[in-house]
Design an enzyme around this catalytic site. Structure first.
Site, PDB file in Angstrom:
ATOM      1  N   TYR A  49     -13.071   4.608  37.282  1.00 30.26           N
ATOM      2  CA  TYR A  49     -12.664   3.786  36.131  1.00 30.26           C
ATOM      3  C   TYR A  49     -13.588   4.059  34.948  1.00 30.26           C
ATOM      4  O   TYR A  49     -13.293   3.691  33.830  1.00 30.26           O
ATOM      5  CB  TYR A  49     -12.705   2.301  36.462  1.00 30.26           C
ATOM      6  CG  TYR A  49     -11.730   1.836  37.519  1.00 30.26           C
ATOM      7  CD1 TYR A  49     -10.764   2.674  38.073  1.00 30.26           C
ATOM      8  CD2 TYR A  49     -11.791   0.531  37.982  1.00 30.26           C
ATOM      9  CE1 TYR A  49      -9.893   2.222  39.053  1.00 30.26           C
ATOM     10  CE2 TYR A  49     -10.915   0.069  38.958  1.00 30.26           C
ATOM     11  CZ  TYR A  49      -9.972   0.916  39.485  1.00 30.26           C
ATOM     12  OH  TYR A  49      -9.110   0.458  40.448  1.00 30.26           O
ATOM     13  N   TYR A  50     -14.739   4.641  35.227  1.00 26.01           N
ATOM     14  CA  TYR A  50     -15.707   5.053  34.204  1.00 26.01           C
ATOM     15  C   TYR A  50     -16.220   3.901  33.342  1.00 26.01           C
ATOM     16  O   TYR A  50     -16.504   4.088  32.166  1.00 26.01           O
ATOM     17  CB  TYR A  50     -15.121   6.172  33.319  1.00 26.01           C
ATOM     18  CG  TYR A  50     -14.651   7.348  34.123  1.00 26.01           C
ATOM     19  CD1 TYR A  50     -15.568   8.172  34.775  1.00 26.01           C
ATOM     20  CD2 TYR A  50     -13.302   7.610  34.279  1.00 26.01           C
ATOM     21  CE1 TYR A  50     -15.142   9.247  35.543  1.00 26.01           C
ATOM     22  CE2 TYR A  50     -12.866   8.683  35.052  1.00 26.01           C
ATOM     23  CZ  TYR A  50     -13.785   9.488  35.675  1.00 26.01           C
ATOM     24  OH  TYR A  50     -13.355  10.532  36.444  1.00 26.01           O
TER      25      TYR A  50
END
Length: 114
Positions: A49-50
């Site tokens: 998802y960073y």
């Protein structure tokens, strides 16, 4: 908040804040801070998802401000199948996730995703 009792007697909240598609760390941080202030105690994340750095910052800030304690929180993360071709790869993926979020040594749950 409703919970589910795990086999070890720990109760995990049924509802979690999902941070999928919150692309920026600052936005993820603000979403998490708002959710924690409203009583959420479970945050669902993933390495891909960073935004783990923002989540980690929110959790540390909420704990420092006394909004919640670490013991109340469940942080879930996920590993994709390509991250676990071997034990060493899985260990490295979990370590990278913990480092990015600056969780130090804790994530409540790590799921394997296909």
């Amino acid at each position: 908040m409703n919970t589910i009792e795990l086999n070890n007697g720990v109760k995990i909240p049924q509802i979690a804040l999902g941070v999928f598609q919150i692309p920026e760390n600052e936005a993820a941080k603000q979403a998490c801070l708002s959710a924690l202030a409203l009583g959420y105690r479970h945050i669902d994340s993933a390495h891909h998802y960073y935004n783990e750095a923002g989540i980690g910052a929110a959790v540390r800030e909420a704990i420092a401000e006394g909004s919640c304690t670490r013991e109340e929180l469940f942080i879930t993360s996920k590993m994709w199948v390509q991250d676990m071709q071997s034990y060493d790869m899985a260990k490295a993926a979990i370590g990278a996730s913990l480092k990015k979020a600056a969780w130090n040594i804790w994530t409540s749950t790590c799921f394997i995703r296909r």
